[in-house]
Design an enzyme around this catalytic site. Structure first.
Site, PDB file in Angstrom:
ATOM      1  N   HIS A   1      38.228  46.231  37.421  1.00 53.61           N
ATOM      2  CA  HIS A   1      38.476  47.257  38.210  1.00 53.61           C
ATOM      3  C   HIS A   1      38.390  46.836  39.908  1.00 53.61           C
ATOM      4  O   HIS A   1      38.838  47.357  40.807  1.00 53.61           O
ATOM      5  CB  HIS A   1      37.217  48.318  38.088  1.00 53.61           C
ATOM      6  CG  HIS A   1      37.740  49.270  36.842  1.00 53.61           C
ATOM      7  ND1 HIS A   1      38.238  50.260  37.092  1.00 53.61           N
ATOM      8  CD2 HIS A   1      37.532  48.829  35.723  1.00 53.61           C
ATOM      9  CE1 HIS A   1      38.475  51.069  35.974  1.00 53.61           C
ATOM     10  NE2 HIS A   1      38.413  50.193  34.947  1.00 53.61           N
TER      11      HIS A   1
ATOM     12  N   HIS B   1      34.993  38.302  31.844  1.00 54.04           N
ATOM     13  CA  HIS B   1      35.054  39.859  32.037  1.00 54.04           C
ATOM     14  C   HIS B   1      36.558  40.142  31.217  1.00 54.04           C
ATOM     15  O   HIS B   1      37.508  39.610  31.303  1.00 54.04           O
ATOM     16  CB  HIS B   1      35.495  40.363  33.176  1.00 54.04           C
ATOM     17  CG  HIS B   1      35.582  41.748  33.266  1.00 54.04           C
ATOM     18  ND1 HIS B   1      34.533  42.659  33.606  1.00 54.04           N
ATOM     19  CD2 HIS B   1      36.423  42.730  33.259  1.00 54.04           C
ATOM     20  CE1 HIS B   1      34.723  43.966  33.603  1.00 54.04           C
ATOM     21  NE2 HIS B   1      36.011  43.859  33.316  1.00 54.04           N
TER      22      HIS B   1
ATOM     23  N   HIS C   1      32.060  48.480  27.229  1.00 50.38           N
ATOM     24  CA  HIS C   1      31.064  49.277  27.967  1.00 50.38           C
ATOM     25  C   HIS C   1      29.845  49.669  27.050  1.00 50.38           C
ATOM     26  O   HIS C   1      28.933  50.306  27.353  1.00 50.38           O
ATOM     27  CB  HIS C   1      31.742  50.588  28.389  1.00 50.38           C
ATOM     28  CG  HIS C   1      32.362  50.422  29.451  1.00 50.38           C
ATOM     29  ND1 HIS C   1      32.535  51.668  30.268  1.00 50.38           N
ATOM     30  CD2 HIS C   1      32.640  49.249  30.341  1.00 50.38           C
ATOM     31  CE1 HIS C   1      33.414  51.133  31.462  1.00 50.38           C
ATOM     32  NE2 HIS C   1      33.104  49.680  31.476  1.00 50.38           N
TER      33      HIS C   1
HETATM   34 MN   LIG Z   1      34.073  48.287  33.108  1.00 49.94          MN
END
Ligand SMILES: [Mn+2]
Length: 412
Positions: free
Chosen positions: A78, A160, A195
Site C-alpha cells: 500500500h 511483505h 492481516h
Molecule cells: Mn496490509
C-alpha cells in the site's frame, strides 16, 4: 508490528481509534524499552496520506526516536513507491525510521542484499519491500543467496507478502509465494501483508511471524474484529537465538453485528427483521456491522431499506454503521453485466440490459429513451467537485442538474 494502514479510516470516530491503537502500541514499546521496532510494510494506507495523518505519524515517531528506539521499515504493497515518493521516505530522511532494503543489481542480473547492523544488539537486518505489481517473486528469484544465507550472527529478514505454506482462512486472495523463495538461515522472519496474527516454525525458517494489522486495513478486518479477532503486535525476546515470541493484544473498540439471511424472503419481511434486530442492541459508542445476504423472492435489492435503521442507530450514538448488501440478490431483478469495446459502449449496454428487465408505467424511463436518460444522469452525477467549490455548493449543484434532467423540480 505491521499493516497499520494509517489513513485507512475515513470516518472521524474510526480515525481516532486508528490513531489510539497505534499510539498504544508504540507507547507500550517505549515503556518496555524495546531495543528496536520492525515494521514490514503497510505502515500507511497509501504512499502519500493526507497531511493530518502525516502530522500525527511524525509526532509519534519523534517520541520513539527521542526514546532511542530505532524503527526498521520496508514498504508494503500500500505505501510502496518505486521512486521513493512515500511519506516513509520523509520519515527516513529525517532519521525517525530506517529503510531496510539495501539492494544492488549485479552484472549477471542477480541482486545482492546488504545487512544493516543494529548498533545496540548487533542484530543483522535485511529485507525486501512488497511491490504493487507482483514483481516480488522476480526479485526473490534473482537474489544472490550464497553469502547472504551463510552470514553468521542473529539475522532478521523483513518481507511483505503472502506465503503459500502459511495460508489461512483470512480470505485474502492473490499471489502467495512458496516459503522456499525466502532466503534461508535467518533467525527471525518479520512478515507483513497478512492481516491476522500468525506464527509458524519450519525447519529452515525457525520463526516466520505475521503480527497482523493493529486495527484494520480492509473493511473485512472490521468484521473479523467484530467476530472476536484480536489485534496487536508481537514482542520478541532474543539473544543468539529467538527465546520467545509473545503476542500483545491491543484493544480497539466494541462491536455489534447484525446478520440477516434474506434467502427466499420478500424485502418487507427483511426490513422488519432489520428493524427488530436493531432494537435489540445497544449501539452507543460501538461500531455496528449489518450484513444482509441471500436471494429475495421478488422485488429489487434496493427495496431492502437500511436508511431508517442506520439513522436510528446513529441517533443512539453508534460510532459508525457499516452496512453490506454486496451478497444480496433478487430472483426477479438482478443487475446484469454487459460487454462493450469502450466505456461508453459498456455503459450503454449495461443500461440496455437492465432497463429491459423493468416494468414501469413511466414510458420515458424505458427503451431507448430510458437508456439516453440514464446515461445523461450518470454523466451529471459523475461531475467532480470544482476547485474551490464547497461541499454545500457542490451537492445542490449536482442535485439540481440531475433533477432537471429528470424533469423534476428541486424542492429541497
Ligand atoms: Mn496490509
Amino acid at each position: 508490528m505491521s499493516d497499520i494502514h494509517l489513513g485507512f479510516q475515513k470516518h472521524e470516530s474510526l480515525q481516532k481509534i486508528e490513531q489510539q491503537v497505534f499510539e498504544k502500541a508504540l507507547d507500550e514499546c517505549i515503556s518496555r524499552q524495546v531495543d528496536f521496532i520492525l515494521i514490514p510494510g503497510d505502515l500507511f494506507h497509501v504512499n502519500i496520506p493526507e497531511m493530518r495523518v502525516q502530522k500525527f505519524a511524525f509526532a509519534k515517531f519523534r517520541q520513539v526516536y527521542d526514546a532511542g528506539i530505532p524503527v526498521y521499515v520496508v514498504y508494503g504493497s500500500h505505501d510502496f513507491s518505486p521512486v521513493s515518493n512515500s511519506v516513509i521516505d520523509l520519515l527516513a530522511e529525517v532519521g525517525y525510521i530506517i529503510k531496510v532494503t539495501r539492494a544492488t543489481s549485479n552484472e549477471d542480473d542477480t541482486i545482492t542484499l546488504d545487512f544493516i547492523i543494529d548498533e545496540k544488539t548487533g542484530a543483522k537486518i535485511a529485507g525486501l519491500s512488497g511491490l504493487k505489481v507482483g514483481k516480488d517473486r522476480e526479485w526473490y528469484e534473482k537474489l544472490d543467496r550464497s553469502g547472504f544465507e551463510a552470514e553468521s550472527g542473529f539475522k532478521i529478514f523483513l518481507f511483505h507478502g503472502g506465503i503459500a505454506d502459511m495460508k489461512t482462512d483470512s480470505g485474502m486472495d492473490g499471489d502467495h509465494m512458496p516459503l522456499s523463495l525466502l532466503p534461508k538461515g535467518f533467525s527471525y522472519y518479520a512478515g507483513g501483508h497478512m492481516h491476522k496474527f500468525n506464527h509458524q516454525k519450519f525447519s529452515e525458517y525457525p520463526h516466520v511471524v505475521y503480527p497482523g494489522t493493529l486495527f484494520a486495513g480492509y473493511h473485512a478486518d472490521l468484521e473479523e474484529n467484530a467476530k472476536g479477532q484480536q489485534r496487536g503486535f508481537v514482542i520478541v525476546e532474543f539473544e543468539d537465538m529467538v527465546k520467545s515470541v509473545e503476542f500483545i493484544p491491543i484493544g480497539n473498540v466494541q462491536y455489534e453485528v447484525i446478520e440477516v439471511d434474506a434467502n427466499n424472503r420478500k424485502a418487507d419481511s427483511v426490513n422488519l427483521e432489520l428493524e427488530q434486530r436493531s432494537k435489540e442492541i445497544d449501539p452507543a459508542d460501538k461500531v455496528v456491522i449489518i450484513k444482509v445476504q441471500g436471494e429475495l423472492t421478488s422485488g429489487k435489492t434496493a427495496d431492502v431499506d437500511v436508511s431508517a435503521v442506520r439513522e436510528r442507530l446513529s441517533s443512539l450514538g453508534s460510532l459508525i454503521v457499516n452496512i453490506s448488501k454486496n451478497r444480496l440478490t433478487s430472483k426477479e431483478y438482478a443487475i446484469t453485466e454487459a460487454k462493450g469495446n469502450d466505456k461508453d459502449e459498456i455503459e450503454t449496454n449495461v443500461f440496455k440490459e437492465n432497463i429491459g428487465q423493468l416494468r414501469f408505467d413511466h414510458k420515458e424511463l424505458l427503451g431507448e429513451k430510458g437508456v439516453e436518460l440514464a446515461k445523461r444522469l450518470l454523466r451529471e452525477l459523475g461531475q467532480p467537485q470544482l476547485v474551490n467549490e464547497k461541499k454545500n455548493e457542490y451537492i445542490p449543484r449536482v442535485r439540481g442538474s440531475a433533477l432537471s434532467i429528470l424533469g423534476l423540480e428541486d424542492d429541497s
